[in-house]
Motif scaffolding. Structure first.
Motif, PDB file in Angstrom:
ATOM      1  N   ARG A 163       0.849  -1.194   0.000  1.00 31.50           N
ATOM      2  CA  ARG A 163       0.000   0.000   0.000  1.00 31.50           C
ATOM      3  C   ARG A 163       0.882   1.241   0.000  1.00 31.50           C
ATOM      4  O   ARG A 163       1.850   1.312   0.764  1.00 31.50           O
ATOM      5  CB  ARG A 163      -0.925   0.029   1.221  1.00 31.50           C
ATOM      6  CG  ARG A 163      -1.785  -1.219   1.413  1.00 31.50           C
ATOM      7  CD  ARG A 163      -2.719  -1.460   0.249  1.00 31.50           C
ATOM      8  NE  ARG A 163      -3.738  -2.447   0.540  1.00 31.50           N
ATOM      9  CZ  ARG A 163      -3.587  -3.761   0.448  1.00 31.50           C
ATOM     10  NH1 ARG A 163      -2.414  -4.263   0.064  1.00 31.50           N
ATOM     11  NH2 ARG A 163      -4.572  -4.577   0.713  1.00 31.50           N
TER      12      ARG A 163
ATOM     13  N   MET B 268      -7.659   2.515   2.855  1.00 33.45           N
ATOM     14  CA  MET B 268      -7.222   1.136   2.959  1.00 33.45           C
ATOM     15  C   MET B 268      -7.558   0.574   4.342  1.00 33.45           C
ATOM     16  O   MET B 268      -8.007   1.287   5.231  1.00 33.45           O
ATOM     17  CB  MET B 268      -5.718   1.048   2.688  1.00 33.45           C
ATOM     18  CG  MET B 268      -5.325   1.508   1.298  1.00 33.45           C
ATOM     19  SD  MET B 268      -6.054   0.435   0.023  1.00 33.45           S
ATOM     20  CE  MET B 268      -5.903   1.468  -1.442  1.00 33.45           C
TER      21      MET B 268
ATOM     22  N   ASN C 284      -3.296   0.595  -3.844  1.00 33.55           N
ATOM     23  CA  ASN C 284      -2.879  -0.798  -3.745  1.00 33.55           C
ATOM     24  C   ASN C 284      -1.996  -1.114  -4.951  1.00 33.55           C
ATOM     25  O   ASN C 284      -2.462  -1.101  -6.084  1.00 33.55           O
ATOM     26  CB  ASN C 284      -4.109  -1.712  -3.721  1.00 33.55           C
ATOM     27  CG  ASN C 284      -3.745  -3.158  -3.435  1.00 33.55           C
ATOM     28  OD1 ASN C 284      -2.596  -3.564  -3.540  1.00 33.55           O
ATOM     29  ND2 ASN C 284      -4.751  -3.947  -3.088  1.00 33.55           N
TER      30      ASN C 284
ATOM     31  N   ASP D 101      -6.850  -7.412  -1.760  1.00 36.49           N
ATOM     32  CA  ASP D 101      -6.005  -8.023  -2.785  1.00 36.49           C
ATOM     33  C   ASP D 101      -6.720  -9.125  -3.557  1.00 36.49           C
ATOM     34  O   ASP D 101      -6.157  -9.647  -4.526  1.00 36.49           O
ATOM     35  CB  ASP D 101      -4.747  -8.627  -2.144  1.00 36.49           C
ATOM     36  CG  ASP D 101      -3.790  -7.558  -1.660  1.00 36.49           C
ATOM     37  OD1 ASP D 101      -3.011  -7.856  -0.748  1.00 36.49           O
ATOM     38  OD2 ASP D 101      -3.816  -6.433  -2.192  1.00 36.49           O
TER      39      ASP D 101
END
Length: 339
Positions: free
Chosen positions: A153, A243, A254, A277
């Motif tokens: 990140r 995030m 990301n 993810d």
């Protein structure tokens, strides 16, 4: 009487700065034949910048001449290789760094020109990256046998207070309504009390007006969020997203990277604003396969591998991790048997 002999040692001394040279120094003599700037020069000169999507590749017939985008790309790549990201620092390097002076042929663009070039051509950099991967393939620098995919990140240049989710907006609206009702009640009480100073009443009016203005802005943000169909809205940087708290990044991006293990070269890089993810492994691995020219039949393996990792990502302790590893080995053996 024996004479004592003393020796006076001196340091190595440079020549005088005012010393006149018989022949002027050549900048090319200061850059060795294996210096990386010579590779940058050759690589950029081999690119078709117009096809890659860079702006202003053709000079206009009128107006003040501008910098060649190839020259600005060279200094950008040099800064990337040497971890110099600031446009102001890159400008300083054009005045004092012999490598940059050689690379830029003594051109000295200001920091704003460098920053504008980076902002206006950010989509063209991806095509340039693919051209670099193709060059590395032709030089046999990729093993094309094993790649490592990982994500991280990166923090965006913005505050978390300028990022809103549906829940955050609802909470902010409720707090504004609660504060507005409280101050309106205080204003009503002040109107009933003749002894209340006028300055306090004026302050309450200003506070109520500010709360109403903030409430109106929150309504606008809520309407924009609903119209966009997204789960978040960022005001300063529209692409950034909040995030997970475990990443300690706050609002950012990301980033997914695939690295070939032969010479640790990057085969694929992607920047997303997805919070999780999940699903990004297959996308990154398949893009790496295309860049490296790996056989199409491996895409099925990447899909199965992504599913296995997604299923096991929350169970990485003890025996479940061993089961995950064994499942990956089984997929590899099954893929080898299909060949």
């Amino acid at each position: 009487m024996q004479k004592m002999v003393s020796f006076c040692m001196t340091h190595i001394r440079g020549i005088s700065r005012s010393q006149t040279l018989l022949l002027p120094a050549c900048v090319d003599d200061y850059v060795g034949p294996d210096n990386v700037v010579r590779f940058i020069e050759a690589f950029v000169e081999s690119l078709d910048l117009a096809t890659a999507g860079f702006d202003r590749t053709l000079a206009k017939a009128t107006g003040r001449p501008g910098y060649n985008p190839g020259d600005l790309l060279k200094i950008y790549i040099y800064g990337y290789l040497n971890r110099v990201r600031s446009s102001r620092r890159l400008e300083a390097e054009t005045h004092r760094n012999l490598e940059v002076i050689w690379l830029m042929r003594q051109l000295q663009p200001d920091f704003k020109t460098i920053a504008d070039f980076r902002r206006e051509n950010k989509t063209a950099f991806r095509q340039m990256f693919r051209e670099f991967v193709v060059l590395c393939r032709s030089l046999d620098l990729f093993g094309r046998e094993l790649i490592a995919v990982d994500g991280t990140r990166l923090k965006g240049v913005k505050s978390g207070q300028r990022n809103f989710t549906t829940g955050k907006l609802a909470k902010a609206m409720a707090e504004s309504d609660e504060r507005l009702n409280r101050y309106l009640k205080q204003l009503d009480e002040a109107d009933k009390d003749d002894t209340t100073p006028t300055t306090r009443v004026d302050n309450l009016d200003e506070t109520i007006a500010a709360i109403k203005e903030r409430r109106a802005r929150l309504d606008e943000h809520s309407a924009e969020l609903e119209a966009s169909g997204e789960d978040q809205i960022s005001l300063t940087d529209p692409d950034a997203r909040a995030m997970h708290s475990s990443s300690r990044i706050g609002v950012g991006y990301n980033v997914q990277i695939a690295v070939d293990t032969k010479h640790k070269l990057i085969a694929e890089q992607q920047v997303h604003n997805k919070v999780s993810d999940l699903g990004l492994l297959t996308e990154t691995a398949n893009a790496s396969r295309e860049n490296l020219g790996v056989d199409q039949r491996w895409s099925c393996f990447f899909d199965q591998l992504s599913a296995a990792i997604s299923y096991s990502i929350g169970f990485m302790s003890g025996g479940s991790f061993q089961v995950w590893v064994l499942s990956i080995i089984g997929l590899c053996r099954g893929q080898q048997a299909m060949r």
